[in-house]
Design a protein around this motif. Structure first.
Motif, PDB file in Angstrom:
ATOM      1  N   PRO A  24       6.484 -12.798   5.805  1.00 47.83           N
ATOM      2  CA  PRO A  24       7.175 -11.608   5.311  1.00 47.83           C
ATOM      3  C   PRO A  24       6.298 -10.865   4.302  1.00 47.83           C
ATOM      4  N   PRO A  25       6.585  -9.598   4.021  1.00 50.37           N
ATOM      5  CA  PRO A  25       5.756  -8.828   3.075  1.00 50.37           C
ATOM      6  C   PRO A  25       5.606  -9.489   1.709  1.00 50.37           C
ATOM      7  N   MET A  26       6.690 -10.065   1.174  1.00 48.24           N
ATOM      8  CA  MET A  26       6.594 -10.677  -0.147  1.00 48.24           C
ATOM      9  C   MET A  26       5.610 -11.842  -0.148  1.00 48.24           C
ATOM     10  N   LEU A  27       5.596 -12.637   0.913  1.00 45.61           N
ATOM     11  CA  LEU A  27       4.631 -13.732   1.005  1.00 45.61           C
ATOM     12  C   LEU A  27       3.204 -13.195   1.102  1.00 45.61           C
ATOM     13  N   PHE A  28       3.037 -12.089   1.811  1.00 45.81           N
ATOM     14  CA  PHE A  28       1.708 -11.470   1.910  1.00 45.81           C
ATOM     15  C   PHE A  28       1.214 -11.037   0.537  1.00 45.81           C
ATOM     16  N   PHE A  62      -1.397  -2.903  -9.992  1.00 43.53           N
ATOM     17  CA  PHE A  62      -0.965  -2.138  -8.822  1.00 43.53           C
ATOM     18  C   PHE A  62      -0.232  -3.024  -7.819  1.00 43.53           C
ATOM     19  N   LEU A  63      -0.649  -4.285  -7.712  1.00 42.60           N
ATOM     20  CA  LEU A  63       0.013  -5.210  -6.793  1.00 42.60           C
ATOM     21  C   LEU A  63       1.450  -5.476  -7.231  1.00 42.60           C
ATOM     22  N   LEU A  64       1.689  -5.558  -8.535  1.00 44.71           N
ATOM     23  CA  LEU A  64       3.056  -5.720  -9.039  1.00 44.71           C
ATOM     24  C   LEU A  64       3.919  -4.514  -8.696  1.00 44.71           C
ATOM     25  N   VAL A  65       3.300  -3.320  -8.643  1.00 45.68           N
ATOM     26  CA  VAL A  65       4.027  -2.117  -8.212  1.00 45.68           C
ATOM     27  C   VAL A  65       4.420  -2.250  -6.744  1.00 45.68           C
ATOM     28  N   ALA A  66       3.479  -2.689  -5.902  1.00 46.05           N
ATOM     29  CA  ALA A  66       3.771  -2.873  -4.479  1.00 46.05           C
ATOM     30  C   ALA A  66       4.886  -3.893  -4.271  1.00 46.05           C
ATOM     31  N   MET A  67       4.876  -4.952  -5.057  1.00 48.94           N
ATOM     32  CA  MET A  67       5.921  -5.968  -4.942  1.00 48.94           C
ATOM     33  C   MET A  67       7.272  -5.427  -5.396  1.00 48.94           C
ATOM     34  N   SER A  68       7.278  -4.580  -6.430  1.00 50.57           N
ATOM     35  CA  SER A  68       8.544  -3.973  -6.866  1.00 50.57           C
ATOM     36  C   SER A  68       9.078  -3.016  -5.805  1.00 50.57           C
ATOM     37  N   TYR A  69       8.173  -2.310  -5.118  1.00 53.01           N
ATOM     38  CA  TYR A  69       8.600  -1.424  -4.020  1.00 53.01           C
ATOM     39  C   TYR A  69       9.205  -2.250  -2.889  1.00 53.01           C
ATOM     40  N   ASP A  70       8.604  -3.408  -2.607  1.00 52.32           N
ATOM     41  CA  ASP A  70       9.148  -4.301  -1.583  1.00 52.32           C
ATOM     42  C   ASP A  70      10.564  -4.735  -1.940  1.00 52.32           C
ATOM     43  N   ARG A  71      10.801  -5.076  -3.213  1.00 47.34           N
ATOM     44  CA  ARG A  71      12.144  -5.464  -3.653  1.00 47.34           C
ATOM     45  C   ARG A  71      13.109  -4.284  -3.568  1.00 47.34           C
ATOM     46  N   TYR A  72      12.619  -3.086  -3.893  1.00 45.05           N
ATOM     47  CA  TYR A  72      13.465  -1.881  -3.817  1.00 45.05           C
ATOM     48  C   TYR A  72      13.935  -1.644  -2.384  1.00 45.05           C
ATOM     49  N   GLN A 119      17.559  -0.520   0.765  1.00 42.21           N
ATOM     50  CA  GLN A 119      17.551  -0.076   2.161  1.00 42.21           C
ATOM     51  C   GLN A 119      17.354  -1.284   3.086  1.00 42.21           C
ATOM     52  N   PRO A 120      18.283  -2.235   3.061  1.00 46.65           N
ATOM     53  CA  PRO A 120      18.077  -3.483   3.827  1.00 46.65           C
ATOM     54  C   PRO A 120      17.983  -3.277   5.339  1.00 46.65           C
ATOM     55  N   LEU A 121      18.697  -2.284   5.874  1.00 47.34           N
ATOM     56  CA  LEU A 121      18.671  -2.062   7.318  1.00 47.34           C
ATOM     57  C   LEU A 121      17.343  -1.480   7.783  1.00 47.34           C
ATOM     58  N   ARG A 122      16.636  -0.796   6.896  1.00 50.64           N
ATOM     59  CA  ARG A 122      15.351  -0.183   7.251  1.00 50.64           C
ATOM     60  C   ARG A 122      14.159  -1.019   6.774  1.00 50.64           C
ATOM     61  N   TYR A 123      14.441  -2.194   6.221  1.00 52.38           N
ATOM     62  CA  TYR A 123      13.372  -2.988   5.612  1.00 52.38           C
ATOM     63  C   TYR A 123      12.261  -3.313   6.609  1.00 52.38           C
ATOM     64  N   ALA A 124      12.633  -3.825   7.783  1.00 54.78           N
ATOM     65  CA  ALA A 124      11.625  -4.215   8.776  1.00 54.78           C
ATOM     66  C   ALA A 124      10.831  -3.017   9.271  1.00 54.78           C
ATOM     67  N   ALA A 125      11.487  -1.851   9.359  1.00 53.23           N
ATOM     68  CA  ALA A 125      10.801  -0.651   9.844  1.00 53.23           C
ATOM     69  C   ALA A 125       9.877  -0.062   8.787  1.00 53.23           C
ATOM     70  N   VAL A 126      10.257  -0.198   7.504  1.00 55.87           N
ATOM     71  CA  VAL A 126       9.447   0.384   6.422  1.00 55.87           C
ATOM     72  C   VAL A 126       8.305  -0.534   6.040  1.00 55.87           C
ATOM     73  N   MET A 127       8.608  -1.798   5.742  1.00 53.53           N
ATOM     74  CA  MET A 127       7.593  -2.744   5.260  1.00 53.53           C
ATOM     75  C   MET A 127       6.870  -3.396   6.442  1.00 53.53           C
ATOM     76  N   THR A 128       6.132  -2.587   7.171  1.00 53.25           N
ATOM     77  CA  THR A 128       5.378  -3.091   8.320  1.00 53.25           C
ATOM     78  C   THR A 128       4.087  -3.765   7.854  1.00 53.25           C
ATOM     79  N   GLU A 129       3.461  -4.482   8.751  1.00 47.24           N
ATOM     80  CA  GLU A 129       2.198  -5.142   8.412  1.00 47.24           C
ATOM     81  C   GLU A 129       1.117  -4.130   8.047  1.00 47.24           C
ATOM     82  N   GLY A 130       1.113  -2.994   8.769  1.00 46.64           N
ATOM     83  CA  GLY A 130       0.133  -1.958   8.471  1.00 46.64           C
ATOM     84  C   GLY A 130       0.306  -1.386   7.070  1.00 46.64           C
TER      85      GLY A 130
END
Length: 333
Positions: A64-68, A121-131, A136-147
């Motif tokens: 998952p993104p958080m593990l990445f 900056f990485l802590l910012v990315a992680m906070s965005y992941d939590r946001y 937006q739990p229904l759009r999580y998989a579509a937004v937080m893609t591997e790319g």
């Protein structure tokens, strides 16, 4: 304050011959060996903890993104330690400190600030992941893609290295005192700036700009993410649901407070308030204790990390049992 024997040519025309002396804790004659052993153990434990998290996440087929992001955080901490330790430990044990070349000091400062900035900056990315996960739990998989995760990780590293390069160049273009004695155990920005032969606050402007870009701006973005998370959780009436959502943020909040608290104390203040003894003690916490706490906080508070570590231990147990049975079969035959 300007110092005697100020020479502008030292760091502009004789870079290859100029050396700095890292005094470390040379004033603590009786405690040097004890400090060396304590911080050697701390460094080894920190390396082992971050390495375990890194290996566990890499071995996980679906990340998952958080593990990445946690994997990148562990790599950053590993590099962070390797930048400081090779010079910090000898300066702890040496009676008169250890020397470091002009280029080596500049490289150490650049990498130290770059890795610290990348972590901000990485802590910012992680906070965005939590946001996204909470708001937006229904759009999580579509937004937080591997790319997107890869682009965010690359942006964190490039941003930290770009700001650090500008700061390092600005600092090492200053004229330094001839003594070149740095009252620290590594080439930290305030300690090196203290050697500058200047009568005004102009040399502090690059540090101030770096603090705005690496500390203030990321902190405001993290704060914005958590304000949005708090606003999204206010209508939730179930205390269980609200507690479950907040529990996913606790480890990130703890790391953010540790990182920004120490960094703000160290760098957001005028040169006139510089105190070598106090700064060295805070830097010890910042470069030794804080990285040690990161794996503990995430392994204890993060459900995904706990699950990955359990899987890794289970795989090791199974492989050990298979090896045992195979050896027994060989004995039977």
């Amino acid at each position: 304050m300007p110092c005697e024997g100020c020479t502008e040519r030292d760091n502009r025309s004789a870079d290859a011959t100029v050396e700095f002396l890292l005094l470390g804790f040379s004033e603590l004659l009786c405690l040097r060996v004890l400090l060396f052993l304590i911080f050697l153990v701390i460094h080894l434990v920190t390396l082992a903890g971050n390495m375990v998290i890194f290996v566990a996440v890499v071995m996980e087929p679906s990340r998952p993104p958080m593990l990445f992001f946690l994997c990148q955080l562990s790599v950053t901490e590993l590099c962070y330690i390797l930048v400081i330790v090779p010079k910090a430990l000898p300066s702890l044990i040496a009676a008169e400190g250890s020397t470091i070349s002009f280029t080596g000091c500049a490289a150490q400062m650049h990498l130290f600030v770059a890795l610290g900035g990348a972590e901000c900056f990485l802590l910012v990315a992680m906070s965005y992941d939590r946001y996204v996960a909470i708001c937006q739990p229904l759009r999580y998989a579509a937004v937080m893609t591997e790319g997107l995760c890869l682009r965010l990780a690359a942006a964190c590293c490039l941003g930290g290295f770009a700001v650090s390069l500008g700061l390092t160049v600005a600092v090492f273009r200053l004229p330094f005192c001839q003594s070149h004695r740095i009252n620290h155990f590594f080439c930290d920005v305030p300690a090196v700036l203290h050697l500058a032969c200047t009568r005004n606050y102009t040399p502090e402007l690059p540090l101030l700009a770096a603090c705005v870009l690496l500390l203030l701006l990321p902190f405001l973005l993290i704060l914005t993410s958590y304000v949005c998370i708090a606003a999204a959780l206010l209508p939730v009436t179930s205390s269980v649901g609200r507690g479950k959502a907040l529990s996913t943020c606790i480890s990130h909040l703890a790391i953010t407070l540790l990182h920004y608290g120490c960094a703000t104390f160290m760098y957001v203040r005028p040169k006139s308030s510089y105190s070598p003894a106090r700064d060295k003690m805070v830097s010890l916490v910042y470069t030794n204790i804080t990285p040690l706490l990161y794996p503990l906080i995430y392994s204890l508070r993060n459900k995904e990390i706990r699950g990955v570590l359990r899987k890794m231990l289970r795989r090791r147990t199974i492989s050990r049992e298979l090896g045992y049975y195979q050896s027994c079969d060989v004995c039977v035959w």
